[in-house]
Design a protein around this motif. Structure first.
Motif, PDB file in Angstrom:
ATOM      1  N   ASP A  78     -10.531  43.494 -13.182  1.00 57.49           N
ATOM      2  CA  ASP A  78      -9.846  43.426 -14.472  1.00 57.49           C
ATOM      3  C   ASP A  78      -8.460  44.043 -14.297  1.00 57.49           C
ATOM      4  O   ASP A  78      -8.325  45.165 -13.802  1.00 57.49           O
ATOM      5  CB  ASP A  78     -10.671  44.215 -15.499  1.00 57.49           C
ATOM      6  N   ARG A  79      -7.423  43.312 -14.697  1.00 54.12           N
ATOM      7  CA  ARG A  79      -6.047  43.790 -14.455  1.00 54.12           C
ATOM      8  C   ARG A  79      -5.732  45.064 -15.258  1.00 54.12           C
ATOM      9  O   ARG A  79      -4.889  45.860 -14.843  1.00 54.12           O
ATOM     10  CB  ARG A  79      -5.049  42.683 -14.770  1.00 54.12           C
ATOM     11  N   LYS A  80      -6.403  45.266 -16.379  1.00 60.29           N
ATOM     12  CA  LYS A  80      -6.203  46.509 -17.133  1.00 60.29           C
ATOM     13  C   LYS A  80      -6.666  47.706 -16.304  1.00 60.29           C
ATOM     14  O   LYS A  80      -5.964  48.726 -16.213  1.00 60.29           O
ATOM     15  CB  LYS A  80      -6.970  46.458 -18.456  1.00 60.29           C
ATOM     16  N   LYS A  81      -7.849  47.600 -15.704  1.00 58.32           N
ATOM     17  CA  LYS A  81      -8.370  48.701 -14.890  1.00 58.32           C
ATOM     18  C   LYS A  81      -7.472  48.954 -13.682  1.00 58.32           C
ATOM     19  O   LYS A  81      -7.232  50.105 -13.299  1.00 58.32           O
ATOM     20  CB  LYS A  81      -9.798  48.383 -14.436  1.00 58.32           C
ATOM     21  N   PRO A 192      -9.132  44.083 -22.152  1.00 57.56           N
ATOM     22  CA  PRO A 192      -9.340  43.666 -20.753  1.00 57.56           C
ATOM     23  C   PRO A 192      -8.568  42.380 -20.454  1.00 57.56           C
ATOM     24  O   PRO A 192      -8.462  41.497 -21.300  1.00 57.56           O
ATOM     25  CB  PRO A 192     -10.851  43.439 -20.685  1.00 57.56           C
ATOM     26  N   ASN A 194      -9.123  39.746 -17.864  1.00 55.73           N
ATOM     27  CA  ASN A 194     -10.080  39.385 -16.827  1.00 55.73           C
ATOM     28  C   ASN A 194     -10.429  37.907 -16.786  1.00 55.73           C
ATOM     29  O   ASN A 194     -11.424  37.513 -16.166  1.00 55.73           O
ATOM     30  CB  ASN A 194     -11.363  40.201 -16.993  1.00 55.73           C
TER      31      ASN A 194
END
Length: 409
Positions: A78-81, A192, A194
């Motif tokens: 996930d690019r947020k994580k 998220p 994703n």
């Protein structure tokens, strides 16, 4: 999350643009604030200009290395994580810069900061490409890249003021405090990112990296980035030295000079973003590049001139730089397929950083000074080299544009 196809921006869209813009601002500010601290660092840590050059380049090369190491994993999460992981690493690295008390510890802290901070730009680019259509990206890139102008308006004057008021370490602690607030906002508000995970791939990280590099179309985009970065970084490191020793700008006037050009960037970036979406992105890139190259050749051949004229030329040069940055990034963002986007952006960011570091080193072999206060010699040759590289950049970006147009048929 699905890609946003509408032309207007929702409240959440605006939040995403804002949070990515201010995140980018802190990353660029961390890099830009080193320039005005140079004299203080030389005296406080008892280092030479050559040592200071190593401190600056340590960030670029570690950032480039980090991008290559993480490229194979960039599309697995996930690019947020991923954004939060590297942003917290960047905050730790910046905090260590403030704690550094020797040349060696400062170099190590800059390496750590670069390892994490150098990847954040590519993650942000991947998020923008995931969430916004190609028709919207010019405007989005325009706002995100406002961090460059804001760092000049705020970074240099505020960095100098705080460092002179307290110590050279203080600006780094200021960036840490701001970055922590941004990180909390990302944790709480950003959804998220994703959707790319739905496109299943059996490739292992290193194999994914290798296949991304082997892709012929992707290599065209990478090569275009090389020439854009080399042309952009050759003049930049020596701009202040040239302004003081050749153009007659007093050191005390430098913050004002940067503030004027930075303010110009803030004002013009949204307009350039809208223009990039309203007309051919490649056509805008060509016009802006030719404009920038013309001003560069004029500027690098000047001698002592009034401050107001230096400001005008810096503003005209900044217009050219910003006007080619937005459409080129928008075009480059359309090169990779969704399943390869994170890897492509990470590799592209690495190439940008490493090419910039090499360009600065090459320019250092071209220019020279007889003494610390004598005029900077051969800066005009750098201007001619930048012009030649810029023409090659136009040709390569033309190939990128044709490739994208062919896909859309």
């Amino acid at each position: 999350m699905t890609t946003i196809s509408k032309q207007t921006f929702s409240t959440y869209d605006k939040f995403v643009i804002f949070i990515l813009s201010i995140t980018q601002f802190t990353i660029i500010l961390d890099f830009m604030v080193m320039a005005p601290l140079g004299d203080l660092l030389l005296k406080d840590l008892h280092i030479s200009p050559k040592d200071f050059g190593i401190v600056v380049s340590a960030y670029a090369f570690s950032a480039g290395t980090s991008g290559l190491l993480t490229a194979g994993f960039a599309d697995k999460f996930d690019r947020k994580k991923l954004l939060l992981l590297f942003y917290f690493g960047f905050i730790i690295g910046t905090f260590l810069c403030g704690l550094a008390n020797s040349y060696l510890t400062l170099v190590m802290a800059r390496i750590i900061t670069g390892l994490f901070g150098g990847v954040i730009g590519s993650i942000s680019m991947a998020i923008v490409t995931d969430l916004f259509s190609l028709q919207q990206r010019g405007r989005v890139m325009g706002f995100v890249q406002m961090g460059f102008g804001a760092s000049q308006v705020l970074g240099i004057p505020i960095g100098l003021y705080i460092a002179n008021k307290f110590t050279w370490e203080a600006p780094f602690f200021m960036i840490v405090a701001l970055s922590l607030c941004i990180a909390i906002a990302i944790v709480v508000k950003l959804k998220p990112v994703n959707a790319h995970l739905l496109e299943k791939t059996d490739k292992k990280p290193l194999l994914h990296l290798w296949h991304t590099i082997r892709n012929k179309e992707y290599r065209i985009g990478f090569l275009a980035t090389v020439f854009l970065s080399v042309g952009g970084f050759m003049m930049m490191p020596f701009g202040t030295i040239f302004a003081v020793n050749n153009l007659g700008v007093h050191p005390d006037q430098l913050p004002f000079l940067f503030m004027v050009s930075g303010t110009c960037s803030l004002v013009i970036m949204p307009f350039i973003g809208r223009l990039s979406d309203a007309m051919s992105k490649y056509k805008l890139f060509v016009i802006a590049t030719l404009w920038m190259l013309s001003i560069s050749i004029i500027y690098t051949n000047l001698f002592a001139i009034p401050l107001w004229l230096v400001m005008i030329l810096n503003v005209l040069l900044m217009i050219g730089i910003m006007s080619r940055m937005v459409p080129s990034q928008a075009l480059t963002s359309a090169v990779p397929m969704p399943k390869d986007r994170g890897a492509f952006m990470s590799i592209n960011s690495s190439i940008q950083q490493i090419s910039g570091g090499i360009a600065a080193a090459v320019a250092g072999f071209i220019v020279y000074q007889d003494t610390e206060t004598s005029p900077l010699m051969n800066y005009n040759i750098v201007g001619y080299v930048v012009a030649g590289i810029g023409i090659l950049g136009i040709i390569l970006m033309g190939r990128v544009n044709k490739m994208i147009a062919k896909r859309q048929l």
